[in-house]
Scaffold this motif. Structure first.
Motif, PDB file in Angstrom:
ATOM      1  N   TYR A   1      -2.398   5.100  -6.247  1.00 19.33           N
ATOM      2  CA  TYR A   1      -2.567   3.650  -6.105  1.00 19.33           C
ATOM      3  C   TYR A   1      -3.655   3.274  -5.101  1.00 19.33           C
ATOM      4  O   TYR A   1      -3.911   2.080  -4.898  1.00 19.33           O
ATOM      5  CB  TYR A   1      -1.240   3.012  -5.671  1.00 19.33           C
ATOM      6  N   TYR A   2      -4.283   4.256  -4.512  1.00 21.13           N
ATOM      7  CA  TYR A   2      -5.252   3.958  -3.460  1.00 21.13           C
ATOM      8  C   TYR A   2      -6.374   3.046  -3.951  1.00 21.13           C
ATOM      9  O   TYR A   2      -6.632   1.981  -3.372  1.00 21.13           O
ATOM     10  CB  TYR A   2      -5.850   5.257  -2.903  1.00 21.13           C
ATOM     11  N   GLN A   3      -7.062   3.453  -4.996  1.00 21.33           N
ATOM     12  CA  GLN A   3      -8.253   2.708  -5.425  1.00 21.33           C
ATOM     13  C   GLN A   3      -7.944   1.276  -5.859  1.00 21.33           C
ATOM     14  O   GLN A   3      -8.595   0.330  -5.390  1.00 21.33           O
ATOM     15  CB  GLN A   3      -8.983   3.453  -6.541  1.00 21.33           C
ATOM     16  N   PRO A   4      -6.948   1.043  -6.762  1.00 20.30           N
ATOM     17  CA  PRO A   4      -6.698  -0.352  -7.171  1.00 20.30           C
ATOM     18  C   PRO A   4      -6.235  -1.246  -6.019  1.00 20.30           C
ATOM     19  O   PRO A   4      -6.653  -2.391  -5.919  1.00 20.30           O
ATOM     20  CB  PRO A   4      -5.615  -0.220  -8.248  1.00 20.30           C
ATOM     21  N   PHE A   5      -5.390  -0.712  -5.122  1.00 24.16           N
ATOM     22  CA  PHE A   5      -4.882  -1.545  -4.035  1.00 24.16           C
ATOM     23  C   PHE A   5      -5.923  -1.733  -2.933  1.00 24.16           C
ATOM     24  O   PHE A   5      -5.999  -2.800  -2.325  1.00 24.16           O
ATOM     25  CB  PHE A   5      -3.597  -0.949  -3.462  1.00 24.16           C
ATOM     26  N   PHE A   6      -6.723  -0.710  -2.665  1.00 25.37           N
ATOM     27  CA  PHE A   6      -7.768  -0.846  -1.657  1.00 25.37           C
ATOM     28  C   PHE A   6      -8.796  -1.878  -2.106  1.00 25.37           C
ATOM     29  O   PHE A   6      -9.214  -2.746  -1.334  1.00 25.37           O
ATOM     30  CB  PHE A   6      -8.453   0.505  -1.414  1.00 25.37           C
TER      31      PHE A   6
ATOM     32  N   THR B   1       7.851  -0.537  -4.819  1.00 26.00           N
ATOM     33  CA  THR B   1       6.932  -1.491  -4.205  1.00 26.00           C
ATOM     34  C   THR B   1       5.560  -1.437  -4.876  1.00 26.00           C
ATOM     35  O   THR B   1       4.936  -2.474  -5.125  1.00 26.00           O
ATOM     36  CB  THR B   1       6.783  -1.196  -2.705  1.00 26.00           C
ATOM     37  N   ALA B   2       5.090  -0.223  -5.183  1.00 29.59           N
ATOM     38  CA  ALA B   2       3.795  -0.070  -5.853  1.00 29.59           C
ATOM     39  C   ALA B   2       3.813  -0.749  -7.217  1.00 29.59           C
ATOM     40  O   ALA B   2       2.849  -1.412  -7.617  1.00 29.59           O
ATOM     41  CB  ALA B   2       3.453   1.407  -5.998  1.00 29.59           C
ATOM     42  N   GLU B   3       4.911  -0.589  -7.940  1.00 32.28           N
ATOM     43  CA  GLU B   3       5.030  -1.224  -9.258  1.00 32.28           C
ATOM     44  C   GLU B   3       5.061  -2.744  -9.128  1.00 32.28           C
ATOM     45  O   GLU B   3       4.451  -3.463  -9.937  1.00 32.28           O
ATOM     46  CB  GLU B   3       6.291  -0.709  -9.947  1.00 32.28           C
ATOM     47  N   GLU B   4       5.766  -3.227  -8.107  1.00 33.04           N
ATOM     48  CA  GLU B   4       5.835  -4.672  -7.891  1.00 33.04           C
ATOM     49  C   GLU B   4       4.465  -5.231  -7.504  1.00 33.04           C
ATOM     50  O   GLU B   4       4.058  -6.296  -7.992  1.00 33.04           O
ATOM     51  CB  GLU B   4       6.851  -4.981  -6.785  1.00 33.04           C
ATOM     52  N   GLU B   5       3.765  -4.518  -6.649  1.00 32.61           N
ATOM     53  CA  GLU B   5       2.435  -4.969  -6.235  1.00 32.61           C
ATOM     54  C   GLU B   5       1.460  -4.940  -7.415  1.00 32.61           C
ATOM     55  O   GLU B   5       0.543  -5.759  -7.490  1.00 32.61           O
ATOM     56  CB  GLU B   5       1.903  -4.100  -5.093  1.00 32.61           C
ATOM     57  N   THR B   6       1.657  -4.015  -8.338  1.00 35.48           N
ATOM     58  CA  THR B   6       0.822  -3.978  -9.544  1.00 35.48           C
ATOM     59  C   THR B   6       1.013  -5.245 -10.357  1.00 35.48           C
ATOM     60  O   THR B   6       0.047  -5.826 -10.883  1.00 35.48           O
ATOM     61  CB  THR B   6       1.161  -2.741 -10.395  1.00 35.48           C
ATOM     62  N   SER B   7       2.257  -5.705 -10.446  1.00 32.30           N
ATOM     63  CA  SER B   7       2.524  -6.948 -11.190  1.00 32.30           C
ATOM     64  C   SER B   7       1.888  -8.145 -10.511  1.00 32.30           C
ATOM     65  O   SER B   7       1.584  -9.153 -11.150  1.00 32.30           O
ATOM     66  CB  SER B   7       4.035  -7.162 -11.348  1.00 32.30           C
ATOM     67  N   MET B   8       1.663  -8.049  -9.197  1.00 30.80           N
ATOM     68  CA  MET B   8       1.010  -9.139  -8.481  1.00 30.80           C
ATOM     69  C   MET B   8      -0.460  -9.265  -8.885  1.00 30.80           C
ATOM     70  O   MET B   8      -1.075 -10.300  -8.683  1.00 30.80           O
ATOM     71  CB  MET B   8       1.117  -8.930  -6.966  1.00 30.80           C
ATOM     72  N   GLY B   9      -1.010  -8.199  -9.449  1.00 29.51           N
ATOM     73  CA  GLY B   9      -2.365  -8.284  -9.967  1.00 29.51           C
ATOM     74  C   GLY B   9      -2.454  -9.284 -11.108  1.00 29.51           C
ATOM     75  O   GLY B   9      -3.464  -9.970 -11.281  1.00 29.51           O
ATOM     76  N   ILE B  10      -1.386  -9.359 -11.884  1.00 27.23           N
ATOM     77  CA  ILE B  10      -1.319 -10.356 -12.975  1.00 27.23           C
ATOM     78  C   ILE B  10      -1.238 -11.762 -12.389  1.00 27.23           C
ATOM     79  O   ILE B  10      -1.876 -12.697 -12.904  1.00 27.23           O
ATOM     80  CB  ILE B  10      -0.118 -10.074 -13.889  1.00 27.23           C
ATOM     81  N   LEU B  11      -0.472 -11.901 -11.313  1.00 32.05           N
ATOM     82  CA  LEU B  11      -0.390 -13.204 -10.641  1.00 32.05           C
ATOM     83  C   LEU B  11      -1.751 -13.592 -10.077  1.00 32.05           C
ATOM     84  O   LEU B  11      -2.171 -14.743 -10.184  1.00 32.05           O
ATOM     85  CB  LEU B  11       0.646 -13.138  -9.512  1.00 32.05           C
TER      86      LEU B  11
ATOM     87  N   ALA C   1      -2.659 -12.211  -3.342  1.00 33.38           N
ATOM     88  CA  ALA C   1      -3.278 -11.012  -3.904  1.00 33.38           C
ATOM     89  C   ALA C   1      -3.173  -9.799  -2.978  1.00 33.38           C
ATOM     90  O   ALA C   1      -3.085  -8.657  -3.443  1.00 33.38           O
ATOM     91  CB  ALA C   1      -4.748 -11.281  -4.226  1.00 33.38           C
ATOM     92  N   TYR C   2      -3.192 -10.025  -1.674  1.00 36.88           N
ATOM     93  CA  TYR C   2      -3.210  -8.904  -0.740  1.00 36.88           C
ATOM     94  C   TYR C   2      -1.921  -8.085  -0.852  1.00 36.88           C
ATOM     95  O   TYR C   2      -0.820  -8.629  -0.704  1.00 36.88           O
ATOM     96  CB  TYR C   2      -3.364  -9.431   0.685  1.00 36.88           C
ATOM     97  N   PRO C   3      -2.002  -6.767  -1.091  1.00 34.55           N
ATOM     98  CA  PRO C   3      -0.799  -5.924  -1.278  1.00 34.55           C
ATOM     99  C   PRO C   3      -0.173  -5.558   0.064  1.00 34.55           C
ATOM    100  O   PRO C   3      -0.076  -4.375   0.432  1.00 34.55           O
ATOM    101  CB  PRO C   3      -1.355  -4.703  -2.013  1.00 34.55           C
ATOM    102  N   GLU C   4       0.293  -6.527   0.778  1.00 37.65           N
ATOM    103  CA  GLU C   4       0.755  -6.342   2.161  1.00 37.65           C
ATOM    104  C   GLU C   4       1.917  -5.367   2.260  1.00 37.65           C
ATOM    105  O   GLU C   4       1.931  -4.486   3.138  1.00 37.65           O
ATOM    106  CB  GLU C   4       1.157  -7.706   2.735  1.00 37.65           C
ATOM    107  N   LYS C   5       2.897  -5.501   1.392  1.00 39.98           N
ATOM    108  CA  LYS C   5       4.093  -4.666   1.516  1.00 39.98           C
ATOM    109  C   LYS C   5       3.783  -3.197   1.280  1.00 39.98           C
ATOM    110  O   LYS C   5       4.268  -2.320   2.005  1.00 39.98           O
ATOM    111  CB  LYS C   5       5.166  -5.147   0.529  1.00 39.98           C
TER     112      LYS C   5
END
Length: 328
Positions: free
Chosen positions: A168-173, A311-321, A280-284
């Motif tokens: 998850y490094y590249q998409p979240f970074f 948490t990674a899966e949830e943050e991925t869904s935030m990309g849709i948001l 958008a920021y993947p804070e958690k």
């Protein structure tokens, strides 16, 4: 244990302890002056004082859907016993909401807006509003994530946690960098200073276990011990991220929650620009990675790994948001 409670109530608050029942948050005590809830503080002295100042100002401005800290006999909104801080409040009535009904989310958004409006004129005592601003905190987390990746890549073998971070490094970074740039472009620093001059705070924990439905249908709110002196929109963004996650991306409900908030509290177009980077920021994910690598290196339990995976899966869904907010 009862002897200790008796001493805290008597020496700290001048109350006589008669009986008590343990709850999830503390001890509900029957005293000679009625029911009170005694809690061991999980916050620092600074955080308690900030929460006290916020509650007092809200109450003065007519927002009374909360329980204030009782003032101890030494004049503080807490009592220190054997090096531990204790808080005393009236007992929070009602039932914590389950966030299962759409109306729960809408009522929570309305309560949040009313609470934010009531912060007008809030003046925090010196030293309470000096926490680092978001751009500095976000940049620090990004730097930490980059260092952790380099540390992983220098190893001869990878753990399950290492592989998760690398995945998850590249998409979240990338998303975090973009959010940081957007936050700065949205004049966050200027807006923060403006709101602090007028009276501002961020509750940071507006969710079901801190929202209590009363018998008349109204909501009360607790959990002020995590307050910071940050912008109002940070509360709204956190609330919308939680709504998005728990309702599987219900766009209609999200729009309704935003409309209710904005119809209660006037939000300028400039301020509204903060909503995109704040959601958008993947804070958690970044925070948990930091905790697992810097505080729990000895043993990473399956439960910790499962929590970070979720948490990674949830943050991925935030990309849709993020995409939805960008387009709308």
């Amino acid at each position: 244990m009862e002897d200790m409670y008796q001493k805290i109530l008597w020496e700290g608050y001048g109350l006589r302890y008669q009986s008590g029942v343990r709850t999830r948050t503390g001890l509900v005590c029957q005293t000679d002056q009625g029911l009170r809830e005694l809690k061991k503080a999980r916050s620092s002295r600074r955080e308690i004082l900030l929460a006290h100042d916020v509650k007092c100002r809200l109450y003065e401005n007519g927002f009374t859907s909360l329980c204030r800290f009782a003032t101890a006999q030494d004049g503080n909104p807490f009592f220190v016993w054997d090096g531990t801080y204790y808080l005393l409040e009236d007992v929070m009535q009602g039932e914590a909401i389950e966030e299962e009904q759409p109306q729960d989310w809408l009522d929570g958004a309305a309560l949040m807006a009313k609470m934010h409006c009531a912060a007008n004129g809030l003046k925090l005592r010196e030293g309470l509003a000096q926490a680092a601003a978001l751009p500095q905190v976000w940049q620090k987390r990004l730097n930490e994530l980059a260092k952790i990746k380099k540390r992983i890549e220098r190893q001869s073998g990878y753990s399950a946690l290492d592989l998760l971070v690398l995945r998850y490094y590249q998409p979240f970074f990338t998303r975090a960098q973009r959010a940081l740039e957007q936050l700065q472009q949205a004049n966050y620093t200027k807006l923060r200073k403006q709101q602090q001059a007028q009276g501002v705070f961020c509750h940071n924990r507006i969710k079901g276990n801190h929202l209590y439905r009363q018998t008349d249908g109204s909501l009360w709110i607790g959990g002020f011990e995590h307050c910071t002196a940050d912008v109002f929109l940070l509360d709204l963004a956190t609330y919308l991220k939680r709504l998005w996650r728990k309702t599987q991306g219900d766009v209609t409900l999200l729009e309704s929650a935003v409309d209710i908030y904005c119809s209660t509290r006037d939000v300028s177009e400039e301020e509204m620009r903060l909503l995109l980077p704040l959601t958008a920021y993947p804070e958690k994910f970044l925070r948990l990675v930091h905790e697992n690598y810097n505080k729990r290196q000895v043993c990473i339990s399956p439960a910790m790994l499962a929590h970070l995976t979720q948490t990674a899966e949830e943050e991925t869904s935030m990309g849709i948001l993020e995409q939805y907010l960008t387009e709308n």
